[in-house]
Design an enzyme around this catalytic site. Structure first.
Site, mmCIF file in Angstrom:
data_model
loop_
_atom_site.group_PDB
_atom_site.id
_atom_site.type_symbol
_atom_site.label_atom_id
_atom_site.label_comp_id
_atom_site.label_asym_id
_atom_site.label_seq_id
_atom_site.Cartn_x
_atom_site.Cartn_y
_atom_site.Cartn_z
ATOM 1 N N ASP A 8 -50.230 32.982 27.742
ATOM 2 C CA ASP A 8 -51.510 32.922 28.397
ATOM 3 C C ASP A 8 -52.586 33.604 27.776
ATOM 4 O O ASP A 8 -52.289 34.942 27.473
ATOM 5 C CB ASP A 8 -51.291 33.210 29.947
ATOM 6 C CG ASP A 8 -50.305 32.252 30.585
ATOM 7 O OD1 ASP A 8 -50.281 31.115 29.928
ATOM 8 O OD2 ASP A 8 -50.292 32.440 31.804
ATOM 9 N N ASP A 131 -51.263 21.113 39.310
ATOM 10 C CA ASP A 131 -50.853 22.039 40.156
ATOM 11 C C ASP A 131 -50.789 21.784 41.594
ATOM 12 O O ASP A 131 -51.744 21.296 42.005
ATOM 13 C CB ASP A 131 -51.754 23.543 39.768
ATOM 14 C CG ASP A 131 -51.905 23.718 38.367
ATOM 15 O OD1 ASP A 131 -51.104 23.302 37.687
ATOM 16 O OD2 ASP A 131 -53.064 24.239 38.118
#
Length: 250
Positions: A8, A131
Site C-alpha cells: 500500500d 469492498d
C-alpha cells in the site's frame, strides 16, 4: 492458491492502514521497490499494489513508486494495481508501463459504463475490486456504503468481461480478525470468474481454511498487515498452500 502480498503506497512509502483510515497509517518501508523484491524473494508469485493517495484523490498519485516496483520485479511476476483509476488513458499508461492488471473499484460501481469500456479495450487485464460490509458494497475509500448487494454487482461485472474479482470485507481489513470465509465462498459461488479474498488474513489457520474452499473458485488471497506485523510468515504460508494443493491433487 496464490498468496499475494499487498504493498500500500502513501506519499511514496509502503504503509498499512487500519480499516482504511489514512490517519492511521503505519510506515513499513520508505523503499517500495525493495519491499517488492523482499516478497518476490520469499516466493510471491503476484503482487498487489494500492495507490492510497490515488484512491482518495481519484487520480494517480504514486506513479514514481509504482514504476520503480515494476522495474524491479515486473519482468518476473504479474503486478496488479488499484487506486485512482478512473479513465481509459490511465489504464493504458499503466499497462504500457508493465502492469499486468489494473483494479477498478469505486469507478466500477459509480460508472459501470467505464468498466464495460475498460473490459472491451483491455480484455484480460481488468480486475474489479468490490469492498463490502454486511453484504453491501462500499465506495470512495470505504467512506460511503451503498445499497448494492455485492453478488448482484459481481454478476453484472462478470457479464462485462472482467478477469476476476477482489472481495474485501472492510469490517475486518487491517484488524487481523480472520478472513470472512463464508461471505467469500458465497460470492465465489455467485460467479464463474475467480475471486480473490481480502481483508483480515491473520494466520496459517486462515490459509488452511481458504485452501479447503479453493475449488469453489477462490484463486488467491491478499496478504496485508499480518505479513508486515510478523503474525504470518509469508514464505511458510505459501509453502503450506502449495503443499495442501498438492495433497488435494494427489
Amino acid at each position: 492458491m496464490l498468496l499475494i502480498p499487498a504493498i500500500d503506497l502513501k506519499d511514496g512509502q509502503c504503509v498499512r492502514l487500519k480499516q482504511g483510515d489514512m490517519d492511521q497509517a503505519t510506515i513499513f518501508s520508505e523503499e517500495p521497490a525493495a519491499m517488492a523484491r523482499h516478497w518476490v524473494d520469499r516466493g510471491a508469485r503476484r503482487l498487489h499494489l494500492v495507490d492510497l493517495n490515488g484512491a482518495f484523490a481519484g487520480k494517480p498519485k504514486n506513479e514514481d513508486a509504482i514504476r520503480a516496483i515494476i522495474a524491479e520485479v515486473g519482468g518476473e511476476i504479474p503486478v496488479q494495481l488499484g487506486g485512482g483509476i478512473r479513465d481509459l488513458n490511465t489504464i493504458e499508461r499503466y499497462l504500457d508501463d508493465g502492469l499486468s492488471y489494473v483494479i477498478i473499484g469505486t469507478a466500477a460501481v459509480k460508472n459501470p459504463g467505464f468498466l464495460q469500456d475498460a473490459c472491451t479495450a483491455f480484455g484480460g487485464h481488468i480486475i474489479v475490486g468490490l469492498d463490502a460490509k454486511d453484504g453491501k458494497v462500499a465506495t470512495d475509500g470505504w467512506s460511503k456504503l451503498t445499497g448494492h448487494e455485492v453478488a448482484d454487482l459481481a454478476r453484472k461485472f462478470e457479464d462485462y468481461g472482467c478477469e476476476s474479482i477482489i472481495y474485501t470485507d472492510i469490517g475486518r481489513d487491517g484488524m487481523l480478525q480472520g478472513i470472512n470465509i463464508e461471505a467469500t465462498v458465497r460470492l465465489a459461488r455467485a460467479v464463474k470468474i475467480p475471486v480473490i479474498a481480502s481483508g483480515g488474513l491473520s494466520n496459517l489457520a486462515d490459509i488452511e481454511s481458504l485452501c479447503e474452499v479453493e475449488d469453489e473458485g477462490i484463486e488467491g488471497v491478499i496478504c496485508g498487515r499480518a505479513i508486515y506485523s510478523g503474525d504470518l510468515d509469508f514464505a511458510a504460508a505459501q509453502t503450506l498452500a502449495d503443499r495442501l494443493r498438492e495433497s488435494d491433487d494427489a
